[in-house]
Design a protein around this motif. Structure first.
Motif: not given
Length: 630
Positions: A354-355, A376-380, A405-412, A566-567
């Motif tokens: 997830c971004f 969001r990218i689902a499992p698999g 490193d991102v400058t804001g937000g987070r990636i999980t 993402v357009v």
């Protein structure tokens, strides 16, 4: 002549000596043993002139007197004992300094390599590999010289200077003052010349030495390109310009060093005249006998040897500090992307990515690439990243790997913030096959097993079979023990890709990244690699950077990117039917280029000049489908 930074408090000396003393602190007992043995050895040199004077007095008294003969023998044996003691003590010191220096050099090389391996992607992209190697190796050997200079040379010179000044001053205060003041002036002028006059030139010469190493490594690494364009002479001319600058800077350094040595020789001559003259005056005034004169002269000539060496030692100190500056600078260089304190091990059970409102900009760029970006990218799930160059596809992948490193937000990943986990544990959960795979100059087995060093030969061969690589490997004279050359140059592009795929199979990571592994291959290799990629994607969260859109048609979802956004997103079938859509426009353009290529190839075959490839059925179908699009 302007003298700036005339003492050891300048930033270069402060940082290099501080770096050296920190490593000394790791071996305190060995340092103490070296200093103690050197101190005792030097004191024997201080005492030797005293017994030399007694020997001369005994000889002057005449051999007929028993007391004179006894005094001469005593002085003789004491001189020999002092010499033997000095030799033995120095051997003990040398053995200890060998252990000290080798241990320090090993630690410094390991530490420098540790940091270089962990520097950011940007740092490696902007730094010559050859220059980095030169900085480390030159700094390692400079440490050897620095340790010898400080512990074996300058320290005993200081002891000798103080000892001779005290011993002569006790008997003849004037002579002691001449030795003390003259020696201090000599050392001060020598240090000033070395640090203020020679050191700046040496620093510039070292910078050009680093550039020379980088230029050599760059041309040798890219030798295939040099040969392809017949550019050997051009590269030689380019290198000759750098060599000329290096030669001129080095010439200036050596000339300044030579002048410095001449000035030191002149100062020693003045001191010698003052000491000999004062000794003659003392003799003429009846204040000193033959033994006293011999004592004073012997003491000065021993001291002169030490002082002459001080000039050389200060030059060596200056040179070793200059040579270590760039190595020490690597220690101060920030890593760029560092693990958080108490970072945890990443545990991936499903593979969800997830971004969450991510912001990111490169360096000091004014405009961010990603702003409030969420996906969001689902499992698999198998995701294709599509878009023109500069749209953010590669950055998307690098952020997941935490190369930036991102400058804001987070990636999980599975709900775990990747900035809070250890980088090595993160990257072990991601298998990546790059567009241009890089292999080590090691055996094929070692390259495949790089993903899992403890893998057995059976596991390596199984991974190679899954990647359609086993057959070509088995056909090689040495099979899996074949060395592949630097960066894998002995293999074709398709063979390198299949080895990289085998490496990914062996990694067996839950997340897979494919950076368009078929974009520059022949049709036969492409078919083999496509088959292997289909097997590799099974059961894994997969991200595919797509340059050729024919490779993403079977993926679950496509993300069409443009300038960090993402357009469009959806399946191939959905996006291809969207009127005036970005994806449809990209697909039609590629299909048109493919159709033109087919016609040109057909014309070549009619003319008896068959091309290098024949159209595959799926390529013809793609071109036909594009022609039928609504």
């Amino acid at each position: 002549m302007a003298f700036k930074k005339l003492d050891f408090r300048g930033p270069s000396f402060r940082s290099v000596l501080g770096f050296t003393f920190r490593h000394w602190a790791a071996q305190p007992w060995r340092i103490l043993a070296i200093l103690l043995t050197i101190l005792l050895s030097t004191l024997t040199d201080v005492l030797t002139p005293m017994y030399a004077g007694r020997l001369v007095d005994a000889v002057a008294a005449g051999a007929a007197r028993d007391s004179a003969w006894h005094a001469a023998l005593t002085a003789f044996w004491l001189i020999l004992a002092l010499g033997a003691g000095s030799t033995l003590l120095r051997q003990v010191a040398f053995r200890n300094i060998i252990v000290l220096t080798l241990k320090m050099m090993s630690q410094i090389a390991g530490r420098a390599f540790h940091r270089v391996q962990r520097f950011s992607t940007d740092w490696h992209a902007n730094t010559f590999a050859g220059s980095t190697v030169r900085k480390i190796t030159r700094g390692m050997w400079a440490l050897d010289l620095l340790n010898d200079t400080l512990l074996i040379s300058l320290f005993p010179s200081l002891i000798m200077l103080v000892g001779v000044t005290v011993v002569l001053g006790v008997s003849w205060p004037l002579m002691g003052a001449l030795v003390g003041v003259g020696s201090v002036l000599y050392v001060a002028i020598t240090v000033a010349l070395s640090l203020g006059y020679v050191a700046p030139a040496a620093r510039l010469a070292n910078a050009w030495d680093t550039k020379l190493g980088g230029a050599l490594a760059d041309a040798i690494t890219c030798n295939a390109v040099v040969k392809a364009f017949g550019a050997e002479t051009r590269e030689e001319e380019r290198l000759s310009r750098i060599v000329w600058k290096w030669r001129e800077r080095t010439r200036r350094t050596w000339r300044r060093g030579t002048l410095n040595g001449g000035i030191q020789g002149g100062m020693l001559l003045l001191m010698q005249g003052a000491i000999v003259g004062s000794a003659l005056l003392l003799w003429a005034g009846g204040q000193a006998g033959p033994g006293d004169i011999a004592f004073a002269m012997t003491a000065f000539f021993i001291l002169k040897g030490y002082l002459r060496d001080v000039g050389m030692n200060v030059r060596n100190l200056q040179r070793s500090v200059n040579d270590m500056e760039e190595l020490v600078a690597l220690e101060r260089q920030p890593l760029g992307v560092e693990d958080a304190p108490n970072a945890r091990i990443l545990v991936v059970r499903q593979g969800e990515i997830c971004f969450e409102r991510v912001h990111f900009r490169y360096g000091t760029h004014d405009r961010p690439l990603y702003e409030d970006f969420s996906i969001r990218i689902a499992p698999g799930e198998r995701i294709g990243l599509v878009g023109p160059s500069g749209s953010g596809k590669t950055t998307f992948i690098k952020l997941i790997q935490r190369l930036y490193d991102v400058t804001g937000g987070r990636i999980t990943i599975d709900g775990q913030d990747i900035s809070r986990v250890r980088q090595d544990s993160l990257r072990r959960q991601i298998a990546i096959v790059q567009q241009e795979p890089i292999l080590f100059h090691r055996s094929l087995a070692e390259n495949i097993a790089y993903a899992r060093p403890g893998a057995t030969r059976e596991e390596i061969e199984r991974a190679a079979r899954l990647a359609n690589a086993h057959d070509f490997i088995a056909a090689l004279p040495r099979g899996y023990d074949t060395l592949v050359g630097e960066r894998g140059v002995k293999l074709s592009g398709g063979e390198r890709q299949r080895v990289a795929l085998a490496r990914a199979f062996l990694a067996d990571a839950p997340i897979l990244i494919l950076d368009e592994a078929t974009s520059s291959l022949d049709s036969e290799s492409e078919v083999l690699i496509q088959q292997a990629m289909e097997r590799l994607m099974e059961g894994r969260t997969t991200l595919v950077i797509a340059h050729r859109l024919s490779t993403v048609r079977a993926l679950d979802r496509l993300l069409v990117m443009d300038r960090g956004k993402v357009v469009e997103e959806g399946s191939h079938e959905l996006l291809i039917r969207r009127p005036n859509g970005v994806y449809r426009r990209l697909f039609e353009r590629q299909a048109l280029e493919l159709t033109r290529g087919l016609f040109l190839d057909a014309d070549a075959r009619r003319d008896g000049e068959a091309g290098d490839w024949l159209a595959e059925p799926d390529e013809l179908a793609q071109a036909n489908e594009s022609a039928r699009l609504p």
